[in-house]
Design a protein around this motif. Structure first.
Motif, PDB file in Angstrom:
ATOM      1  N   GLU A  62       0.831  -1.208   0.000  1.00 59.05           N
ATOM      2  CA  GLU A  62       0.000   0.000   0.000  1.00 59.05           C
ATOM      3  C   GLU A  62       0.864   1.257   0.000  1.00 59.05           C
ATOM      4  O   GLU A  62       1.812   1.372   0.776  1.00 59.05           O
ATOM      5  CB  GLU A  62      -0.903  -0.013   1.236  1.00 59.05           C
TER       6      GLU A  62
ATOM      7  N   ASN B 298       0.200   6.709   3.488  1.00 59.15           N
ATOM      8  CA  ASN B 298       0.621   6.901   4.867  1.00 59.15           C
ATOM      9  C   ASN B 298       0.981   5.547   5.500  1.00 59.15           C
ATOM     10  O   ASN B 298       0.139   4.865   6.058  1.00 59.15           O
ATOM     11  CB  ASN B 298      -0.489   7.596   5.651  1.00 59.15           C
TER      12      ASN B 298
ATOM     13  N   SER C  59       2.894   4.787   8.140  1.00 60.39           N
ATOM     14  CA  SER C  59       2.796   4.670   9.603  1.00 60.39           C
ATOM     15  C   SER C  59       1.358   4.403  10.030  1.00 60.39           C
ATOM     16  O   SER C  59       1.108   3.603  10.936  1.00 60.39           O
ATOM     17  CB  SER C  59       3.354   5.911  10.297  1.00 60.39           C
ATOM     18  N   LYS C  60       0.399   5.030   9.375  1.00 58.34           N
ATOM     19  CA  LYS C  60      -1.021   4.801   9.680  1.00 58.34           C
ATOM     20  C   LYS C  60      -1.408   3.338   9.378  1.00 58.34           C
ATOM     21  O   LYS C  60      -2.119   2.705  10.159  1.00 58.34           O
ATOM     22  CB  LYS C  60      -1.862   5.773   8.848  1.00 58.34           C
ATOM     23  N   LYS C  61      -0.909   2.810   8.256  1.00 55.80           N
ATOM     24  CA  LYS C  61      -1.197   1.426   7.863  1.00 55.80           C
ATOM     25  C   LYS C  61      -0.593   0.439   8.875  1.00 55.80           C
ATOM     26  O   LYS C  61      -1.241  -0.527   9.277  1.00 55.80           O
ATOM     27  CB  LYS C  61      -0.641   1.170   6.455  1.00 55.80           C
TER      28      LYS C  61
ATOM     29  N   ILE D 138       0.151   0.976  12.061  1.00 57.67           N
ATOM     30  CA  ILE D 138      -0.589   1.069  13.329  1.00 57.67           C
ATOM     31  C   ILE D 138      -1.926   0.346  13.224  1.00 57.67           C
ATOM     32  O   ILE D 138      -2.307  -0.416  14.121  1.00 57.67           O
ATOM     33  CB  ILE D 138      -0.759   2.544  13.750  1.00 57.67           C
ATOM     34  N   LYS D 139      -2.627   0.553  12.115  1.00 58.63           N
ATOM     35  CA  LYS D 139      -3.931  -0.099  11.913  1.00 58.63           C
ATOM     36  C   LYS D 139      -3.786  -1.627  11.915  1.00 58.63           C
ATOM     37  O   LYS D 139      -4.544  -2.337  12.583  1.00 58.63           O
ATOM     38  CB  LYS D 139      -4.533   0.383  10.595  1.00 58.63           C
ATOM     39  N   ASP D 140      -2.795  -2.146  11.186  1.00 62.16           N
ATOM     40  CA  ASP D 140      -2.604  -3.600  11.116  1.00 62.16           C
ATOM     41  C   ASP D 140      -2.149  -4.186  12.445  1.00 62.16           C
ATOM     42  O   ASP D 140      -2.603  -5.258  12.853  1.00 62.16           O
ATOM     43  CB  ASP D 140      -1.610  -3.959  10.009  1.00 62.16           C
TER      44      ASP D 140
ATOM     45  N   GLU E 118      -2.784  -2.904  15.404  1.00 54.91           N
ATOM     46  CA  GLU E 118      -3.965  -2.851  16.284  1.00 54.91           C
ATOM     47  C   GLU E 118      -4.887  -4.035  16.035  1.00 54.91           C
ATOM     48  O   GLU E 118      -5.421  -4.627  16.974  1.00 54.91           O
ATOM     49  CB  GLU E 118      -4.735  -1.547  16.075  1.00 54.91           C
TER      50      GLU E 118
ATOM     51  N   VAL F 257       9.602   3.750   7.865  1.00 48.87           N
ATOM     52  CA  VAL F 257       9.164   4.904   8.640  1.00 48.87           C
ATOM     53  C   VAL F 257      10.306   5.340   9.554  1.00 48.87           C
ATOM     54  O   VAL F 257      11.263   4.594   9.781  1.00 48.87           O
ATOM     55  CB  VAL F 257       7.909   4.575   9.495  1.00 48.87           C
TER      56      VAL F 257
ATOM     57  N   ILE G  23       8.871   6.341  15.139  1.00 46.93           N
ATOM     58  CA  ILE G  23       7.554   5.712  14.947  1.00 46.93           C
ATOM     59  C   ILE G  23       7.649   4.222  15.240  1.00 46.93           C
ATOM     60  O   ILE G  23       6.793   3.653  15.932  1.00 46.93           O
ATOM     61  CB  ILE G  23       7.027   5.978  13.524  1.00 46.93           C
TER      62      ILE G  23
ATOM     63  N   ILE H 109       5.610   2.056  18.160  1.00 49.26           N
ATOM     64  CA  ILE H 109       4.833   0.842  17.896  1.00 49.26           C
ATOM     65  C   ILE H 109       5.331  -0.301  18.770  1.00 49.26           C
ATOM     66  O   ILE H 109       4.532  -1.080  19.301  1.00 49.26           O
ATOM     67  CB  ILE H 109       4.870   0.488  16.396  1.00 49.26           C
TER      68      ILE H 109
END
Length: 161
Positions: free
Chosen positions: A80, A83, A85-87, A89-91, A93, A121, A125, A129
């Motif tokens: 993907e 963003n 870092s957002k990906k 964190i989402k995965d 989580e 990243v 960051i 995580i």
């Protein structure tokens, strides 16, 4: 590509360019093969459709088994763009949610690996995580580390793809 002692060698930039162009299913297969060659024992490749380069939804994308202590390693893989870092964190989580919602998994998940085909990243960051994961180890492999592993340690994976 060049020859060294009769062996075909792929240049690092060529490997990186190929990894950046990979579709998700192909990249996932490369990562799973790389992890297997690196000594990880596949338990379940949940995100891969058997016999094809297609992917399917699921958390995590792959599960590996750690024989030494009977624990599992969750693996998330992405191509993907955007963003990162957002990906991540989402995965992560989603992985942690799966673990906390299933009492049988308590103390059974040793590590979460995140592999991607982009520049990594910022290390701050990654450290955040790691803290978020608590007792579960977290490792991230970006295009730099994956391409170097393919070139130096596992060229058979790079050449076959």
């Amino acid at each position: 590509m060049f020859f060294l002692g009769g062996v075909i060698m792929l240049r690092l930039t060529e490997i990186q360019n190929r990894l950046k162009e990979c579709e998700q299913g192909v990249f996932q297969k490369i990562c799973n093969e790389l992890l297997t060659y690196n000594g990880y024992l596949p338990y379940k490749l949940t995100g891969s459709v058997i016999g094809s380069n297609k992917t399917r939804k699921g958390t995590p994308d792959s599960v590996y088994y750690k024989r030494e202590n009977g624990t599992y390693i969750y693996v998330e893989i992405t191509t993907e763009q955007g963003n990162l870092s957002k990906k991540i964190i989402k995965d992560v989580e989603k992985c942690l949610k799966k673990i906390t919602e299933n009492p049988n998994l308590e103390n059974k998940i040793f590590k979460i690996l995140f592999l991607h085909n982009q520049e990594n990243v910022d290390e701050s960051i990654a450290e955040n995580i790691k803290q978020f994961c608590g007792e579960i180890k977290f490792e991230i492999y970006g295009i730099d580390s994956i391409s170097l592993l393919l070139q130096t340690k596992f060229p058979q994976v790079a050449i076959s793809e």
